[in-house]
Design a protein around this motif. Structure first.
Motif, PDB file in Angstrom:
ATOM      1  N   GLY A 149       0.235   3.463  -4.678  1.00 34.49           N
ATOM      2  CA  GLY A 149      -0.438   2.484  -3.682  1.00 34.49           C
ATOM      3  C   GLY A 149      -1.027   1.509  -3.919  1.00 34.49           C
TER       4      GLY A 149
ATOM      5  N   ARG B  15       5.644  13.907  -2.594  1.00 32.48           N
ATOM      6  CA  ARG B  15       4.351  14.195  -2.969  1.00 32.48           C
ATOM      7  C   ARG B  15       4.132  15.801  -3.264  1.00 32.48           C
ATOM      8  NH1 ARG B  15       4.428   9.676  -2.556  1.00 32.48           N
ATOM      9  NH2 ARG B  15       2.712   7.853  -2.367  1.00 32.48           N
TER      10      ARG B  15
ATOM     11  N   GLY C 152      -3.675   0.032  -0.827  1.00 29.32           N
ATOM     12  CA  GLY C 152      -4.306   1.038   0.069  1.00 29.32           C
ATOM     13  C   GLY C 152      -5.435   2.451  -0.660  1.00 29.32           C
ATOM     14  N   ASN C 153      -5.590   2.443  -1.997  1.00 30.96           N
ATOM     15  CA  ASN C 153      -6.337   2.802  -2.483  1.00 30.96           C
ATOM     16  C   ASN C 153      -7.830   3.521  -2.166  1.00 30.96           C
ATOM     17  OD1 ASN C 153      -3.859   4.132  -3.833  1.00 30.96           O
ATOM     18  ND2 ASN C 153      -3.757   2.384  -5.118  1.00 30.96           N
ATOM     19  N   THR C 154      -8.320   4.025  -1.005  1.00 33.02           N
ATOM     20  CA  THR C 154      -9.572   4.321  -0.669  1.00 33.02           C
ATOM     21  C   THR C 154     -10.093   5.600  -0.488  1.00 33.02           C
ATOM     22  OG1 THR C 154     -11.181   3.467   0.631  1.00 33.02           O
ATOM     23  CG2 THR C 154      -8.837   3.358   1.560  1.00 33.02           C
TER      24      THR C 154
ATOM     25  N   HIS D 105      -1.813   7.234   1.921  1.00 31.29           N
ATOM     26  CA  HIS D 105      -2.253   5.626   3.073  1.00 31.29           C
ATOM     27  C   HIS D 105      -1.213   5.770   3.626  1.00 31.29           C
ATOM     28  CE1 HIS D 105      -1.507   5.025  -1.595  1.00 31.29           C
ATOM     29  NE2 HIS D 105      -3.004   5.795  -1.713  1.00 31.29           N
TER      30      HIS D 105
ATOM     31  N   VAL E   7      -2.204   6.827   8.732  1.00 31.86           N
ATOM     32  CA  VAL E   7      -2.844   7.204   9.257  1.00 31.86           C
ATOM     33  C   VAL E   7      -1.670   7.913  10.323  1.00 31.86           C
ATOM     34  CG1 VAL E   7      -4.180   6.685  11.356  1.00 31.86           C
ATOM     35  CG2 VAL E   7      -3.810   4.803   9.105  1.00 31.86           C
TER      36      VAL E   7
ATOM     37  N   SER F 118       1.050  -1.065   0.334  1.00 30.59           N
ATOM     38  CA  SER F 118      -0.547  -0.600  -0.082  1.00 30.59           C
ATOM     39  C   SER F 118       0.630   1.241   0.457  1.00 30.59           C
ATOM     40  CB  SER F 118      -1.108  -0.125   1.357  1.00 30.59           C
ATOM     41  OG  SER F 118      -0.402   0.173   2.777  1.00 30.59           O
ATOM     42  N   LEU F 119       1.693   1.400   0.122  1.00 32.86           N
ATOM     43  CA  LEU F 119       3.354   2.369   0.280  1.00 32.86           C
ATOM     44  C   LEU F 119       4.109   2.205  -0.572  1.00 32.86           C
ATOM     45  CD1 LEU F 119       3.750   1.894   3.877  1.00 32.86           C
ATOM     46  CD2 LEU F 119       2.272   3.570   3.085  1.00 32.86           C
ATOM     47  N   GLN F 120       4.018   1.386  -2.152  1.00 39.44           N
ATOM     48  CA  GLN F 120       4.797   1.964  -3.310  1.00 39.44           C
ATOM     49  C   GLN F 120       3.669   3.918  -3.315  1.00 39.44           C
ATOM     50  OE1 GLN F 120       6.389   0.732  -4.613  1.00 39.44           O
ATOM     51  NE2 GLN F 120       6.432  -1.738  -3.963  1.00 39.44           N
ATOM     52  N   PRO F 121       4.368   4.102  -4.187  1.00 43.00           N
ATOM     53  CA  PRO F 121       4.280   5.459  -4.617  1.00 43.00           C
ATOM     54  C   PRO F 121       2.972   5.434  -5.510  1.00 43.00           C
ATOM     55  CG  PRO F 121       6.060   5.108  -5.912  1.00 43.00           C
ATOM     56  CD  PRO F 121       5.898   3.990  -4.899  1.00 43.00           C
TER      57      PRO F 121
ATOM     58  N   LEU G  23      -0.386  -0.270  12.741  1.00 40.65           N
ATOM     59  CA  LEU G  23       0.253  -0.477  11.790  1.00 40.65           C
ATOM     60  C   LEU G  23       0.229   0.877  11.164  1.00 40.65           C
ATOM     61  CD1 LEU G  23      -0.452  -3.512   9.898  1.00 40.65           C
ATOM     62  CD2 LEU G  23       1.985  -3.343  10.938  1.00 40.65           C
ATOM     63  N   HIS G  24      -0.820   1.612  11.702  1.00 40.66           N
ATOM     64  CA  HIS G  24      -0.717   3.260  10.905  1.00 40.66           C
ATOM     65  C   HIS G  24      -0.960   2.867   9.487  1.00 40.66           C
ATOM     66  CE1 HIS G  24       0.710   3.340  15.337  1.00 40.66           C
ATOM     67  NE2 HIS G  24       0.279   2.920  15.220  1.00 40.66           N
ATOM     68  N   LEU G  25      -2.130   2.362   8.893  1.00 45.88           N
ATOM     69  CA  LEU G  25      -1.175   1.670   7.467  1.00 45.88           C
ATOM     70  C   LEU G  25      -2.941   2.234   7.072  1.00 45.88           C
ATOM     71  CD1 LEU G  25       0.592  -1.068   6.947  1.00 45.88           C
ATOM     72  CD2 LEU G  25       1.207   1.627   6.749  1.00 45.88           C
ATOM     73  N   VAL G  26      -3.436   2.396   6.165  1.00 49.51           N
ATOM     74  CA  VAL G  26      -4.282   3.330   4.919  1.00 49.51           C
ATOM     75  C   VAL G  26      -4.599   1.366   4.247  1.00 49.51           C
ATOM     76  CG1 VAL G  26      -5.708   4.031   3.450  1.00 49.51           C
ATOM     77  CG2 VAL G  26      -5.047   4.905   5.646  1.00 49.51           C
TER      78      VAL G  26
END
Lengths: 328, 328
Positions: free
Chosen positions: A48, B30, A306-308, B274, B276, A43-46, A273-276
């Motif tokens: 997403g 970004r 992580g694209n939402t 992406h 939090v 999800s952290l790729q450029p 994880l603090h990830l979207v």
């Protein structure tokens, strides 16, 4: 046309090519039920999601004539962005055929990457036909989202990276990989990348055609009128012989997760994880948290995207938790 | 007691010590208004914030006698987790004095790191007194959350890492750093780390005592009855001479951001990064998106933490966007 088979050597080649242009996506280690599990944050790729891997491996394999004419892809979003990202980086034209109801962030991001977007109606039009006609008219190469040896090999590079990162983090090399599955590109690439690991593919309930196909021994499509799912990235109605055979030959099994289990996994990723993580990217985590895949030493869980929209994400986080999300 | 001053050499020493135990936190690039901005994701640290840096630098400076008696800290959450994380890693006992209304995820995470948690009532009790008494009774060392040269130097290590990562990413070394500010530990450490950069500190509206202090030339506390803020990590009512002087000597200025601007920044981080980001961790981003700090080449924005309940986070994402969040 003879279709070449994707190979482990191809995955390693893809990993080497991608290492030249991108740092490894981060790997995080967290305990679930007292077991240290590795999470690969694609999800952290450029753009997403992992999809730029397959696109990069495919597009860099094109000769200069093909590059000039460009590429065409059809995708609900992440593959679109992956192809657009790779095309922009290589300076070649890209046309993306995308459903009119694709998530706003995915459409906007594809446009921002300089691709031409052609919208179609999911209910009445065939994206395959539209894309094939566009490719024919322009002499452009069609880049499938999973039914392609380069694309499969490229997606597998995530697991090559993860294996190295797990050892660096003091974990064993991956013994078990739990992987989100739409058409099976990421899953089959992961299987090729990790010849000694057991692979578990995870799909949303009602869209678990890879699981049923692996059980049956032949390809079975998604049934008529599948249930609604938030996993826009995993709404593939039929897997491909290429991806199916790689997985079937490895004795892969699958599990299906509910929409509520996916929301619980998205919440867990926020807090731990603090990830979207987008719904389709969270299914493998959901399977582990729901106890459908038992946590085990050497387990790698791929968080594939992580694209939402922030609005959709907020709604997912607010879904009532109907069960204890974490067994521990 | 003579208090030593934090130094740039100390920051570099801290960075070297931290590089031995942790990989650099990820840096993402970004565009905002067409300008490439670097975002340092301290939210992706193992305990979800930059605070382990200062704690590690401080605790590793203790001698074996002091380590045996352990440490005491008071904190609304992130400093608590940072000290608990460092103490666990060094095998020394830690007691954390924490408000009874601290975010659940922060309290749970501190307990999970093996620290003893002592709760106090924010309205009626003094955490300083409780912590001082505990430290006295146990012969333990009190680890302040910002008013300490080691802690300041440790926090500055994030900017040392970021400067290296920006150059690796093809950006200039940081010319401008935009930094969330509570007591000023991260901001003053950043100023020491980057002697050639302009520093802008960002606080929530009504809690912008560092901004007012820098304008006045002396320390001014937060006023009576400050407004409610979601930034639990930035509710510091008075900065310290140590942090203030470092920043004042550099001609630092500050800006304040509204709660709505912070929510808009959290939404932007979901869709574009992406990630939090907790409210207090998003204030520097909020200042740039709101146009209160103009995007400029060589700008580093620190995303200082990501510890938030999924419920609170969902509510923040759902806050009505009252203005265009992004100027571009």
């Amino acid at each position: 046309m003879i279709v070449r088979q994707p190979t482990r050597a191809g995955v390693r080649d893809a990993a080497a090519k991608i290492a030249q242009i991108l740092p490894p996506s981060p790997l995080f280690v967290r305990e679930i039920s007292g077991v240290s599990i590795a999470f690969k944050a694609e999800s952290l790729q450029p753009m997403g999601a992992f999809k730029l891997r397959g696109a990069w491996h495919r597009l860099t394999a094109l000769d200069s004539n093909a590059r000039r004419r460009g590429v065409v892809a059809f995708s609900s979003g992440n593959h679109a962005q992956g192809v657009a990202w790779a095309a922009k980086r290589l300076g070649l034209p890209a046309v993306i055929v995308m459903p009119a109801d694709a998530p706003r962030v995915k459409r906007d991001a594809t446009l921002a990457l300089g691709a031409e977007v052609v919208a179609y109606d999911r209910a009445t039009e065939s994206r395959e036909t539209i894309a094939a006609e566009l490719a024919e008219a322009r002499g452009a190469v069609l880049v499938p989202s999973f039914d392609d040896p380069w694309v499969i090999e490229g997606q597998g590079s995530a697991a090559i990276e993860a294996a190295k990162q797990m050892v660096e983090a003091g974990l064993p090399e991956p013994l078990h990989a739990v992987v989100p599955c739409g058409g099976g590109g990421l899953a089959s690439g992961t299987a090729l990348a990790l010849p000694d690991a057991t692979i578990t593919v995870v799909e949303p309930e009602g869209w678990d055609d890879m699981r049923r196909s692996l059980d049956a021994g032949w390809i079975e499509p998604v049934g008529d009128n599948p249930p609604p799912t938030a996993c826009d990235a995993l709404q593939t109605t039929r897997v491909s012989p290429l991806t199916f055979e790689v997985l079937a030959n490895r004795g892969t099994t699958g599990v299906a997760v509910s929409e509520a289990e996916i929301c619980a996994a998205q919440r867990w990723a926020v807090e731990k994880l603090h990830l979207v993580i987008e719904p389709g990217g969270a299914v493998a985590l959901a399977a582990v948290l729901a106890g459908k895949v038992a946590p085990a030493a050497g387990m790698l869980v791929i968080l594939s995207g992580g694209n939402t929209d922030a609005e959709s994400f907020a709604r997912a986080l607010a879904v009532e938790d109907t069960r204890i999300a974490e067994p521990a």
